[in-house]
Every structure is written in structure tokens, then in C-alpha cells.
Design a protein around this motif. Structure first.
Motif, mmCIF file in Angstrom:
data_model
loop_
_atom_site.group_PDB
_atom_site.id
_atom_site.type_symbol
_atom_site.label_atom_id
_atom_site.label_comp_id
_atom_site.label_asym_id
_atom_site.label_seq_id
_atom_site.Cartn_x
_atom_site.Cartn_y
_atom_site.Cartn_z
ATOM 1 N N SER A 59 0.840 -1.197 0.000
ATOM 2 C CA SER A 59 0.000 0.000 0.000
ATOM 3 C C SER A 59 0.877 1.250 0.000
ATOM 4 C CB SER A 59 -0.917 0.006 1.218
ATOM 5 O OG SER A 59 -0.156 0.078 2.399
ATOM 6 N N ALA A 60 0.246 2.389 -0.338
ATOM 7 C CA ALA A 60 0.974 3.659 -0.345
ATOM 8 C C ALA A 60 1.396 4.030 1.071
ATOM 9 C CB ALA A 60 0.091 4.754 -0.939
ATOM 10 N N VAL A 61 2.501 4.747 1.183
ATOM 11 C CA VAL A 61 3.040 5.121 2.484
ATOM 12 C C VAL A 61 2.755 6.594 2.762
ATOM 13 C CG1 VAL A 61 5.120 5.355 3.876
ATOM 14 C CG2 VAL A 61 4.861 3.403 2.351
ATOM 15 N N PHE A 62 2.138 6.861 3.908
ATOM 16 C CA PHE A 62 1.904 8.233 4.355
ATOM 17 C C PHE A 62 2.593 8.393 5.694
ATOM 18 C CE2 PHE A 62 -1.509 7.250 1.486
ATOM 19 C CZ PHE A 62 -1.685 8.406 0.751
ATOM 20 N N VAL A 63 3.510 9.346 5.803
ATOM 21 C CA VAL A 63 4.248 9.533 7.042
ATOM 22 C C VAL A 63 3.600 10.626 7.874
ATOM 23 C CG1 VAL A 63 6.408 8.769 6.027
ATOM 24 C CG2 VAL A 63 5.827 11.192 5.980
ATOM 25 N N ASN A 64 3.956 10.651 9.171
ATOM 26 C CA ASN A 64 3.425 11.652 10.086
ATOM 27 C C ASN A 64 4.203 12.951 9.895
ATOM 28 O OD1 ASN A 64 1.941 12.801 12.114
ATOM 29 N ND2 ASN A 64 3.208 11.973 13.753
ATOM 30 N N GLY A 65 3.952 13.625 8.779
ATOM 31 C CA GLY A 65 4.688 14.818 8.409
ATOM 32 C C GLY A 65 4.918 14.806 6.907
ATOM 33 N N LYS A 66 6.121 15.100 6.461
ATOM 34 C CA LYS A 66 6.445 15.107 5.041
ATOM 35 C C LYS A 66 7.718 14.307 4.786
ATOM 36 C CE LYS A 66 3.331 18.082 3.437
ATOM 37 N NZ LYS A 66 2.382 17.804 2.350
ATOM 38 N N LEU A 67 7.844 13.769 3.569
ATOM 39 C CA LEU A 67 9.091 13.135 3.167
ATOM 40 C C LEU A 67 10.163 14.207 3.011
ATOM 41 C CD1 LEU A 67 7.723 10.630 0.504
ATOM 42 C CD2 LEU A 67 8.436 10.115 2.841
ATOM 43 N N CYS A 68 11.414 13.828 3.135
ATOM 44 C CA CYS A 68 12.526 14.791 3.099
ATOM 45 C C CYS A 68 13.129 14.923 1.693
ATOM 46 C CB CYS A 68 13.622 14.365 4.068
ATOM 47 S SG CYS A 68 13.108 14.299 5.786
ATOM 48 N N LYS A 69 13.491 16.132 1.352
ATOM 49 C CA LYS A 69 14.176 16.398 0.101
ATOM 50 C C LYS A 69 15.630 15.948 0.230
ATOM 51 C CE LYS A 69 14.979 20.239 -3.155
ATOM 52 N NZ LYS A 69 14.755 21.690 -3.394
ATOM 53 N N ASN A 70 16.192 15.462 -0.858
ATOM 54 C CA ASN A 70 17.589 15.038 -0.860
ATOM 55 C C ASN A 70 18.474 16.216 -0.448
ATOM 56 O OD1 ASN A 70 20.225 14.234 -1.471
ATOM 57 N ND2 ASN A 70 19.580 13.063 -3.265
ATOM 58 N N PRO A 71 19.257 16.097 0.640
ATOM 59 C CA PRO A 71 20.103 17.203 1.102
ATOM 60 C C PRO A 71 21.017 17.765 0.023
ATOM 61 C CG PRO A 71 20.065 15.447 2.723
ATOM 62 C CD PRO A 71 19.376 14.912 1.503
ATOM 63 N N LYS A 72 21.419 16.933 -0.932
ATOM 64 C CA LYS A 72 22.309 17.398 -1.988
ATOM 65 C C LYS A 72 21.610 18.364 -2.949
ATOM 66 C CE LYS A 72 25.188 13.219 -1.947
ATOM 67 N NZ LYS A 72 25.708 12.076 -2.751
ATOM 68 N N GLU A 73 20.267 18.343 -2.933
ATOM 69 C CA GLU A 73 19.501 19.221 -3.821
ATOM 70 C C GLU A 73 18.971 20.465 -3.114
ATOM 71 O OE1 GLU A 73 16.445 16.807 -5.432
ATOM 72 O OE2 GLU A 73 17.822 15.414 -6.430
ATOM 73 N N VAL A 74 19.254 20.591 -1.828
ATOM 74 C CA VAL A 74 18.749 21.730 -1.042
ATOM 75 C C VAL A 74 19.582 22.973 -1.299
ATOM 76 C CG1 VAL A 74 18.415 22.628 1.292
ATOM 77 C CG2 VAL A 74 17.779 20.266 0.758
ATOM 78 N N THR A 75 18.909 24.115 -1.472
ATOM 79 C CA THR A 75 19.589 25.403 -1.632
ATOM 80 C C THR A 75 19.033 26.375 -0.595
ATOM 81 O OG1 THR A 75 17.984 26.358 -3.183
ATOM 82 C CG2 THR A 75 19.730 24.967 -4.113
ATOM 83 N N ILE A 76 19.616 27.554 -0.495
ATOM 84 C CA ILE A 76 19.172 28.568 0.462
ATOM 85 C C ILE A 76 17.723 28.986 0.193
ATOM 86 C CG2 ILE A 76 20.065 30.468 -0.941
ATOM 87 C CD1 ILE A 76 19.885 30.214 2.937
ATOM 88 N N ASP A 77 17.307 28.897 -1.069
ATOM 89 C CA ASP A 77 15.935 29.277 -1.414
ATOM 90 C C ASP A 77 14.904 28.381 -0.741
ATOM 91 O OD1 ASP A 77 16.781 31.354 -3.024
ATOM 92 O OD2 ASP A 77 16.858 30.120 -4.835
ATOM 93 N N ASP A 78 15.303 27.151 -0.409
ATOM 94 C CA ASP A 78 14.379 26.243 0.270
ATOM 95 C C ASP A 78 14.046 26.732 1.682
ATOM 96 O OD1 ASP A 78 14.013 24.096 -1.685
ATOM 97 O OD2 ASP A 78 16.147 23.716 -1.391
ATOM 98 N N PHE A 79 14.892 27.582 2.251
ATOM 99 C CA PHE A 79 14.697 28.070 3.617
ATOM 100 C C PHE A 79 14.041 29.451 3.662
ATOM 101 C CE2 PHE A 79 18.210 25.081 3.672
ATOM 102 C CZ PHE A 79 17.861 24.249 4.716
ATOM 103 N N LEU A 80 13.640 29.966 2.507
ATOM 104 C CA LEU A 80 13.050 31.305 2.440
ATOM 105 C C LEU A 80 11.571 31.248 2.084
ATOM 106 C CD1 LEU A 80 15.854 33.203 0.454
ATOM 107 C CD2 LEU A 80 15.515 33.131 2.934
ATOM 108 N N TYR A 81 10.795 32.135 2.722
ATOM 109 C CA TYR A 81 9.388 32.320 2.369
ATOM 110 C C TYR A 81 9.182 33.803 2.110
ATOM 111 C CZ TYR A 81 4.311 32.588 2.597
ATOM 112 O OH TYR A 81 2.987 32.825 2.304
ATOM 113 N N LYS A 82 8.642 34.133 0.966
ATOM 114 C CA LYS A 82 8.455 35.533 0.603
ATOM 115 C C LYS A 82 6.971 35.853 0.456
ATOM 116 C CE LYS A 82 12.939 35.828 -1.723
ATOM 117 N NZ LYS A 82 13.676 36.188 -2.964
ATOM 118 N N GLY A 83 6.611 37.080 0.815
ATOM 119 C CA GLY A 83 5.229 37.508 0.690
ATOM 120 C C GLY A 83 4.494 37.656 2.006
ATOM 121 N N PHE A 84 5.213 37.480 3.125
ATOM 122 C CA PHE A 84 4.581 37.591 4.438
ATOM 123 C C PHE A 84 4.121 39.023 4.719
ATOM 124 C CE2 PHE A 84 4.576 37.119 9.181
ATOM 125 C CZ PHE A 84 3.699 36.044 9.241
ATOM 126 N N ASN A 85 4.659 39.968 3.967
ATOM 127 C CA ASN A 85 4.295 41.374 4.152
ATOM 128 C C ASN A 85 3.006 41.758 3.433
ATOM 129 O OD1 ASN A 85 5.807 40.936 1.673
ATOM 130 N ND2 ASN A 85 5.726 43.141 1.377
#
Length: 248
Positions: free
Chosen positions: A50-76
Motif C-alpha cells: 500500500s501507499a506510504v503516508f508519514v506523520n509529516g512530510k518526506l525529506c528532500k535530498n540534502p544534496k539538492e537543497v539550496t538557500i531558497d528552500d529556507f526562504l518564504y516571501k510575501g509575508f508582508n
């Protein structure tokens, strides 16, 4: 004699060691607990295919993570408060901002029109720290023994709303107001009290609402028409007989 004394010392040392080990074992056992929920429910399955659903979200490959992944814009950007309540809460949680996954935090921007109300609601999975940036508000929360804690808060004030307790804020001013809320969960959830009673799908049986609120069916239908997103007919379409026929 010295040998006897040495034996007694060795016995005392061994007893002390055993006691320390037992206490350490008991300590580790007593602090064990299940992880906190990050979603409404997680039904266990035994089917390995069966399909797997975790208590949260699956993780992105750390090698593909950039600084943009840690930014949220438009809160203003202010939210649209042109609605019945005259207020709008924009929650930046795991659904909007993947970077908060596993971090146990999220935020919300709450905009108020003049005399706007952030309707009574609760967050089942996170406590809240609410900071007033602009305006003056009436705010409060209700405990499980139905005690109301309420006060007036203004620019620069911060109030805490405990996890799972019903709370609200009302803009008392003639101008727009703004608040920033922080949560102790990446997915605190939100349940509006009125909607959870009168705006459900399918609808709660009239018999439950008339008896629970001690009102007649006419008033229940009027209230339901204010909170349901669907067109409300004169008949709810649900009854004891229909519910029983669906069950048995």
C-alpha cells in the motif's frame, strides 16, 4: 579481618552499582512516549504494497537543497479581509513552507478590518504566541472548565493561547489591525468552532443540534445557512432513519 572488610566494601559497591543501573533503567523507561502528531490521523496498515503516508512530510535530498528552500516571501502582503468576519489569517505552516518540516514551528499573519473578528477557533496540535503589531484588540481563551481569560491587547503586547483551547481576537478600532502569530508546531491545524458545528459535510443531524443548543430546527437551519459552503435546502436530507439504514 581485612579480607572480611574488603568483602563488605565490594558488596556495598556492587549494591550501589545495581541500584544506579536500576534507577537509570527506570528513568529511561518512564520518559518514553509516542511522537507528537503532525496531521489529523494516521491509520496503520499491514499491507506492504500500500501507499506510504508519514506523520509529516518526506525529506528532500540534502544534496539538492539550496538557500531558497529556507526562504518564504510575501509575508508582508495583507490578506483580504472583505468577508463576513472582517478578518483573515494566513498560516505559513508545512503546507505553504516546506522548510519548517521537522522544525516544530510555523507562523501566521492575521489581518483585521475595522471591528473585524478572528472567529473563535482552536489549534489542536500547537500552542500560539500572538503579537499585536498594529491596533487594539479584545482577546481571550476558554479553559476546559469553561473559565474565560480575556483582556485588551494593543500594539507591542503579546498573549499566549494554550494548545487546543478555544480563543479569539476582536479589532476594537476604526482602522485596520495586524498581528503576527507563532506556533509550536509545523502543522498546528485550525478548527473554527461555528463551522465545525454548522458547516460540516455531511451535516450534523438536526436532532443533535436542537438538543445540544436547546433551540428549534428553524434556528438550526438559519445558523447552518450562514456557515455552510453548500446551498441549504429546507430539508437537511439526513435523519435517524436514513442514518440507521446506512449503518445496518
Amino acid at each position: 579481618m581485612e579480607n572480611c572488610k574488603g568483602s563488605r566494601i565490594a558488596t556495598l559497591v556492587m549494591n550501589a552499582y545495581c541500584m544506579a543501573f536500576a534507577m537509570n533503567f527506570m528513568f529511561h523507561v518512564t520518559i518514553a512516549s509516542d511522537p507528537a502528531l503532525l496531521q489529523d490521523f494516521c491509520i496503520g496498515v499491514n499491507d506492504p504494497n500500500s501507499a506510504v503516508f508519514v506523520n509529516g512530510k518526506l525529506c528532500k535530498n540534502p544534496k539538492e537543497v539550496t538557500i531558497d528552500d529556507f526562504l518564504y516571501k510575501g509575508f508582508n502582503i495583507p490578506a483580504d479581509t472583505n468577508n463576513t468576519q472582517g478578518a483573515s489569517a494566513t498560516i505559513v505552516d508545512i503546507t505553504r513552507f516546506p522548510a519548517v518540516n521537522t522544525q516544530g514551528v510555523s507562523m501566521a499573519r492575521v489581518d483585521f478590518a475595522p471591528y473585524g473578528l478572528n472567529t473563535p477557533h482552536l489549534h489542536p496540535r500547537g500552542s500560539e504566541v500572538f503579537a499585536v503589531m498594529e491596533g487594539i484588540m479584545y482577546a481571550g481563551f476558554v479553559t476546559t472548565d469553561y473559565k474565560l481569560y480575556d483582556t485588551i491587547i494593543k500594539k507591542g503586547d503579546i498573549i499566549v493561547f494554550p494548545q487546543g483551547l478555544i480563543h479569539f481576537q476582536l479589532n476594537l478600532g476604526k482602522t485596520d489591525a495586524l498581528a503576527i502569530a507563532s506556533f509550536g508546531s509545523q502543522n498546528p491545524g485550525r478548527i473554527n468552532i461555528a463551522d465545525s458545528v454548522f458547516g460540516t459535510t455531511p451535516r450534523v443531524l438536526d436532532d443533535v443540534l436542537t438538543k445540544g443548543f436547546q433551540v428549534d430546527e428553524v434556528l438550526v437551519k438559519q445558523l447552518r445557512s450562514q456557515f455552510s459552503t453548500n446551498n441549504i435546502s429546507t430539508s437537511t436530507g439526513r435523519s435517524f432513519l436514513k442514518l440507521l439504514s446506512e449503518t445496518y
